[in-house]
Write a protein that holds these residues in place. Structure first.
Motif, mmCIF file in Angstrom:
data_model
loop_
_atom_site.group_PDB
_atom_site.id
_atom_site.type_symbol
_atom_site.label_atom_id
_atom_site.label_comp_id
_atom_site.label_asym_id
_atom_site.label_seq_id
_atom_site.Cartn_x
_atom_site.Cartn_y
_atom_site.Cartn_z
ATOM 1 N N GLU A 144 3.175 14.300 -0.460
ATOM 2 C CA GLU A 144 3.417 14.236 -1.902
ATOM 3 C C GLU A 144 2.170 13.932 -2.751
ATOM 4 O OE1 GLU A 144 7.975 13.228 -2.602
ATOM 5 O OE2 GLU A 144 6.622 11.575 -3.154
ATOM 6 N N PRO A 145 1.492 12.776 -2.539
ATOM 7 C CA PRO A 145 0.392 12.437 -3.464
ATOM 8 C C PRO A 145 -0.871 13.279 -3.272
ATOM 9 C CG PRO A 145 0.620 10.758 -1.781
ATOM 10 C CD PRO A 145 1.712 11.733 -1.550
ATOM 11 N N PHE A 146 -0.952 14.087 -2.239
ATOM 12 C CA PHE A 146 -2.226 14.736 -1.916
ATOM 13 C C PHE A 146 -2.341 16.179 -2.385
ATOM 14 C CE2 PHE A 146 -1.877 11.442 1.419
ATOM 15 C CZ PHE A 146 -2.921 10.673 0.970
ATOM 16 N N ALA A 147 -1.292 16.731 -2.988
ATOM 17 C CA ALA A 147 -1.325 18.131 -3.401
ATOM 18 C C ALA A 147 -1.786 19.015 -2.238
ATOM 19 C CB ALA A 147 -2.244 18.320 -4.624
ATOM 20 N N MET A 148 -1.203 18.770 -1.077
ATOM 21 C CA MET A 148 -1.591 19.518 0.125
ATOM 22 C C MET A 148 -0.343 20.107 0.759
ATOM 23 S SD MET A 148 -4.197 16.996 2.038
ATOM 24 C CE MET A 148 -4.557 17.940 3.448
ATOM 25 N N SER A 149 -0.530 21.177 1.491
ATOM 26 C CA SER A 149 0.597 21.777 2.200
ATOM 27 C C SER A 149 0.997 20.878 3.362
ATOM 28 C CB SER A 149 0.215 23.155 2.721
ATOM 29 O OG SER A 149 -0.742 23.012 3.748
ATOM 30 N N MET A 150 2.247 20.997 3.797
ATOM 31 C CA MET A 150 2.726 20.209 4.933
ATOM 32 C C MET A 150 1.914 20.491 6.201
ATOM 33 S SD MET A 150 5.735 18.546 4.090
ATOM 34 C CE MET A 150 7.064 18.873 5.232
ATOM 35 N N ARG A 205 -13.997 2.255 0.519
ATOM 36 C CA ARG A 205 -12.554 2.097 0.704
ATOM 37 C C ARG A 205 -11.835 2.231 -0.631
ATOM 38 N NH1 ARG A 205 -13.467 2.628 5.257
ATOM 39 N NH2 ARG A 205 -12.881 1.377 7.057
ATOM 40 N N GLU A 206 -10.599 2.668 -0.559
ATOM 41 C CA GLU A 206 -9.792 2.848 -1.767
ATOM 42 C C GLU A 206 -8.374 2.358 -1.525
ATOM 43 O OE1 GLU A 206 -11.811 7.190 -2.857
ATOM 44 O OE2 GLU A 206 -9.797 7.066 -2.041
ATOM 45 N N PHE A 207 -7.695 1.975 -2.580
ATOM 46 C CA PHE A 207 -6.248 1.794 -2.478
ATOM 47 C C PHE A 207 -5.610 1.975 -3.842
ATOM 48 C CE2 PHE A 207 -7.637 -2.723 -3.003
ATOM 49 C CZ PHE A 207 -6.926 -3.057 -4.142
ATOM 50 N N THR A 208 -4.322 2.224 -3.837
ATOM 51 C CA THR A 208 -3.571 2.405 -5.074
ATOM 52 C C THR A 208 -2.370 1.474 -5.055
ATOM 53 O OG1 THR A 208 -4.191 4.739 -5.114
ATOM 54 C CG2 THR A 208 -2.362 4.083 -6.522
ATOM 55 N N LEU A 209 -2.170 0.771 -6.157
ATOM 56 C CA LEU A 209 -0.993 -0.097 -6.289
ATOM 57 C C LEU A 209 -0.158 0.402 -7.458
ATOM 58 C CD1 LEU A 209 -2.715 -3.620 -6.101
ATOM 59 C CD2 LEU A 209 -1.521 -2.431 -4.256
ATOM 60 N N THR A 210 1.144 0.404 -7.303
ATOM 61 C CA THR A 210 2.030 0.813 -8.393
ATOM 62 C C THR A 210 2.983 -0.330 -8.724
ATOM 63 O OG1 THR A 210 1.916 3.087 -7.624
ATOM 64 C CG2 THR A 210 3.691 2.554 -9.152
ATOM 65 N N HIS A 211 3.010 -0.701 -9.993
ATOM 66 C CA HIS A 211 3.916 -1.766 -10.440
ATOM 67 C C HIS A 211 4.654 -1.287 -11.682
ATOM 68 C CE1 HIS A 211 1.084 -4.118 -8.022
ATOM 69 N NE2 HIS A 211 2.030 -5.031 -7.931
ATOM 70 N N VAL A 212 5.899 -1.729 -11.843
ATOM 71 C CA VAL A 212 6.622 -1.454 -13.079
ATOM 72 C C VAL A 212 6.874 -2.789 -13.770
ATOM 73 C CG1 VAL A 212 8.743 -0.560 -14.094
ATOM 74 C CG2 VAL A 212 7.672 0.659 -12.191
ATOM 75 N N PHE A 213 6.442 -2.873 -15.029
ATOM 76 C CA PHE A 213 6.628 -4.106 -15.795
ATOM 77 C C PHE A 213 7.718 -3.918 -16.828
ATOM 78 C CE2 PHE A 213 2.309 -4.487 -14.177
ATOM 79 C CZ PHE A 213 2.367 -5.754 -13.624
ATOM 80 N N ASP A 214 8.457 -4.992 -17.043
ATOM 81 C CA ASP A 214 9.609 -4.957 -17.919
ATOM 82 C C ASP A 214 9.177 -5.203 -19.369
ATOM 83 O OD1 ASP A 214 12.225 -4.659 -18.461
ATOM 84 O OD2 ASP A 214 12.915 -6.493 -17.461
ATOM 85 N N ALA A 215 8.323 -4.342 -19.891
ATOM 86 C CA ALA A 215 7.828 -4.476 -21.267
ATOM 87 C C ALA A 215 7.303 -3.117 -21.713
ATOM 88 C CB ALA A 215 6.717 -5.519 -21.332
ATOM 89 N N ILE A 221 -4.318 8.511 3.817
ATOM 90 C CA ILE A 221 -3.043 8.505 4.556
ATOM 91 C C ILE A 221 -2.849 7.151 5.236
ATOM 92 C CG2 ILE A 221 -1.849 9.471 6.580
ATOM 93 C CD1 ILE A 221 -2.998 12.221 5.792
ATOM 94 N N LEU A 222 -3.921 6.643 5.842
ATOM 95 C CA LEU A 222 -3.835 5.335 6.506
ATOM 96 C C LEU A 222 -3.504 4.241 5.489
ATOM 97 C CD1 LEU A 222 -6.867 5.473 8.963
ATOM 98 C CD2 LEU A 222 -4.443 5.646 9.536
ATOM 99 N N ALA A 223 -4.133 4.335 4.289
ATOM 100 C CA ALA A 223 -3.871 3.332 3.246
ATOM 101 C C ALA A 223 -2.406 3.379 2.835
ATOM 102 C CB ALA A 223 -4.769 3.583 2.039
ATOM 103 N N ARG A 224 -1.869 4.610 2.719
ATOM 104 C CA ARG A 224 -0.449 4.754 2.363
ATOM 105 C C ARG A 224 0.432 4.145 3.457
ATOM 106 N NH1 ARG A 224 3.921 4.423 2.591
ATOM 107 N NH2 ARG A 224 5.667 5.720 1.984
ATOM 108 N N LEU A 225 0.082 4.386 4.712
ATOM 109 C CA LEU A 225 0.897 3.885 5.821
ATOM 110 C C LEU A 225 0.794 2.367 5.959
ATOM 111 C CD1 LEU A 225 0.353 6.664 8.501
ATOM 112 C CD2 LEU A 225 2.421 6.223 7.174
ATOM 113 N N ALA A 226 -0.270 1.796 5.386
ATOM 114 C CA ALA A 226 -0.407 0.333 5.416
ATOM 115 C C ALA A 226 0.721 -0.308 4.624
ATOM 116 C CB ALA A 226 -1.755 -0.089 4.842
#
Lengths: 152, 113
Positions: free
Chosen positions: B37-43, A8-18, B21-26
């Protein structure tokens, strides 16, 4: 099937004020890490932290529950260190926790810093079994639903 | 039909792009453009993945809005996702504290400087 199910994978994006340099130091200096590592209700005593911030360097610490003092030791290692842009650390399977790797990317936004945290991990057999049990339960429900309502 | 449905659910999860995609929709509903956008894939390529996920019952798409946002149907995934969620919560919690720590440093810096 099991392998495709448990990675499994996930990505989190945060912006910090520093500025980026400040955020990098907060991430890589034990004195600072001790102030924030771990979610609410968990402390990471400075004395338990060992950080050798270079590729192959050790990254060890012990988290302690504020509620009951139970300890959660972590043995990790740094795999990639590109100051002040990119930090990769990971761990192998240990104490029922599956192997995993975290990539943290620090992007300079002037006064602010964007931090992108990418997690990739595997469940252990034990975790996979639990997940599989949950999954099988869900499938059973789905099957019941389909049986009850026909094709939809 | 029922067996077909179960097969399609499993097949849908076997692909890393579809899991991403599922992770993004979560994190909330999204349009096809946002998902591409993040996948560098065509629509069309993303649309194809979405069709697979929709057939598998893992996502639904709004019928009314023109841009038809996609939404995760989380129940089939709940069991398998539990352990991942604990890591996500770990980082979210830690980063809340990091933000607070950085604010304190900033305040201190102002006093010293």
């Amino acid at each position: 099937m099991a392998e495709t199910m448990t990675h499994r994978e996930f990505t989190l994006t945060h912006v910090f004020d520093a500025p980026r340099e400040v955020v990098w130091k907060a991430w890589t200096e034990p004195e600072q890490l001790a102030r924030w590592w771990g979610p609410e209700g968990i402390s990471t005593p400075l004395a338990t932290i060992e950080m050798d911030v270079r590729p192959g360097g050790r990254f060890r610490l012990t988290m302690v529950s504020d509620a009951d003092g139970s300890e959660f030791p972590s043995e990790m290692e740094f795999r990639e260190v590109t100051r002040p842009e990119r930090l990769v650390f990971g761990w192998s399977e240990q104490r029922g926790i599956g192997a995993g790797e975290v990539t943290v990317t620090f992007t300079d936004l002037g006064d602010k810093t964007e931090l992108i945290t990418f997690f990739a991990g595997y469940a252990t057999d034990e975790m996979a079994a639990a997940a599989q049990a949950g999954w099988t339960g869900q499938l059973a429900k789905l099957r019941d639903l389909l049986a009850g309502k026909g094709s939809r | 039909m029922r067996t077909e449905q179960l097969d399609s659910t499993f097949a849908a999860l076997a692909d890393p792009t579809r899991r991403a995609i599922l992770a993004r929709l979560a994190a909330g509903e999204a349009t096809v453009t946002e998902l591409a956008e993040p996948f560098a894939m065509s629509m069309p390529a993303v649309s194809k993945h979405l069709k697979v996920l929709e057939r598998a019952g893992l996502i639904t798409r709004a019928r009314t809005a023109q841009w038809r946002p996609c939404r995760l149907e989380p129940r089939p995934l709940a069991g398998a996702a539990d352990w991942l969620e604990s890591y996500r919560q770990f980082f979210e919690g830690s980063y809340d504290r990091l933000a607070e720590h950085l604010r304190e440093i900033h305040e201190r810096g102002r006093h010293d400087g």
